[in-house]
Write a protein that holds these residues in place. Structure first.
Motif, PDB file in Angstrom:
ATOM      1  N   TYR A   1       0.812  -1.211   0.000  1.00  0.00           N
ATOM      2  CA  TYR A   1       0.000   0.000   0.000  1.00  0.00           C
ATOM      3  C   TYR A   1       0.848   1.264   0.000  1.00  0.00           C
ATOM      4  O   TYR A   1       0.591   2.184  -0.773  1.00  0.00           O
ATOM      5  N   THR A   2       1.865   1.317   0.861  1.00  0.00           N
ATOM      6  CA  THR A   2       2.681   2.538   0.916  1.00  0.00           C
ATOM      7  C   THR A   2       3.448   2.735  -0.384  1.00  0.00           C
ATOM      8  O   THR A   2       3.576   3.862  -0.860  1.00  0.00           O
ATOM      9  N   VAL A   3       3.951   1.653  -0.973  1.00  0.00           N
ATOM     10  CA  VAL A   3       4.672   1.756  -2.248  1.00  0.00           C
ATOM     11  C   VAL A   3       3.715   2.190  -3.353  1.00  0.00           C
ATOM     12  O   VAL A   3       4.045   3.037  -4.174  1.00  0.00           O
ATOM     13  N   MET A   4       2.508   1.626  -3.345  1.00  0.00           N
ATOM     14  CA  MET A   4       1.506   1.988  -4.342  1.00  0.00           C
ATOM     15  C   MET A   4       1.150   3.480  -4.252  1.00  0.00           C
ATOM     16  O   MET A   4       1.054   4.176  -5.263  1.00  0.00           O
ATOM     17  N   LEU A   5       0.975   3.970  -3.026  1.00  0.00           N
ATOM     18  CA  LEU A   5       0.666   5.392  -2.863  1.00  0.00           C
ATOM     19  C   LEU A   5       1.821   6.275  -3.315  1.00  0.00           C
ATOM     20  O   LEU A   5       1.610   7.302  -3.961  1.00  0.00           O
ATOM     21  N   GLN A   6       3.030   5.884  -2.973  1.00  0.00           N
ATOM     22  CA  GLN A   6       4.190   6.670  -3.374  1.00  0.00           C
ATOM     23  C   GLN A   6       4.281   6.769  -4.893  1.00  0.00           C
ATOM     24  O   GLN A   6       4.546   7.835  -5.436  1.00  0.00           O
ATOM     25  N   MET A   7       4.042   5.668  -5.581  1.00  0.00           N
ATOM     26  CA  MET A   7       4.052   5.685  -7.040  1.00  0.00           C
ATOM     27  C   MET A   7       2.921   6.561  -7.578  1.00  0.00           C
ATOM     28  O   MET A   7       3.096   7.274  -8.561  1.00  0.00           O
ATOM     29  N   GLY A   8       1.773   6.525  -6.917  1.00  0.00           N
ATOM     30  CA  GLY A   8       0.646   7.339  -7.350  1.00  0.00           C
ATOM     31  C   GLY A   8       0.928   8.827  -7.230  1.00  0.00           C
ATOM     32  O   GLY A   8       0.531   9.617  -8.095  1.00  0.00           O
ATOM     33  N   PHE A   9       1.634   9.221  -6.172  1.00  0.00           N
ATOM     34  CA  PHE A   9       1.938  10.638  -5.985  1.00  0.00           C
ATOM     35  C   PHE A   9       2.985  11.141  -6.971  1.00  0.00           C
ATOM     36  O   PHE A   9       3.195  12.340  -7.100  1.00  0.00           O
ATOM     37  N   ASP A  10       3.660  10.232  -7.678  1.00  0.00           N
ATOM     38  CA  ASP A  10       4.595  10.647  -8.725  1.00  0.00           C
ATOM     39  C   ASP A  10       3.871  11.012 -10.014  1.00  0.00           C
ATOM     40  O   ASP A  10       4.453  11.632 -10.896  1.00  0.00           O
ATOM     41  N   ALA A  11       2.599  10.642 -10.124  1.00  0.00           N
ATOM     42  CA  ALA A  11       1.821  10.958 -11.322  1.00  0.00           C
ATOM     43  C   ALA A  11       1.595  12.469 -11.403  1.00  0.00           C
ATOM     44  O   ALA A  11       1.409  13.134 -10.385  1.00  0.00           O
ATOM     45  N   PRO A  12       1.621  13.036 -12.598  1.00  0.00           N
ATOM     46  CA  PRO A  12       1.478  14.485 -12.752  1.00  0.00           C
ATOM     47  C   PRO A  12       0.224  15.058 -12.092  1.00  0.00           C
ATOM     48  O   PRO A  12       0.269  16.149 -11.526  1.00  0.00           O
TER      49      PRO A  12
END
Length: 72
Positions: free
Chosen positions: A14-25
């Motif tokens: 979950y934390t990795v998924m959120l971190q990747m999501g926050f990299d989205a423009p």
């Protein structure tokens, strides 16, 4: 705490998924909040992992990351 056996079902990164999501423009304006949210979620994850008597993971890739949190 109460010494009741607990099984932690960690079915996703979950934390990795959120971190990747926050990299989205689209989410870049929320990065200052993302840092705080991710810090709180990582602390909660460490707390849960260290107190669980058993853990369920769905991917072998999670095991090294969990061990890095201090879980035997």
């Amino acid at each position: 705490m109460l010494n009741i056996p607990v099984v932690f079902d960690m079915h996703e990164h979950y934390t990795v998924m959120l971190q990747m999501g926050f990299d989205a423009p689209a989410y870049r304006p929320f990065r200052p909040l993302a840092f705080l949210l991710l810090a709180v979620l990582r602390a909660e994850e460490r707390f849960a992992c260290r107190r669980a008597h058993r853990m369920i993971v769905v991917a072998d890739e999670q095991i090294p990351r969990i061990k890095a949190l201090g879980v035997p």
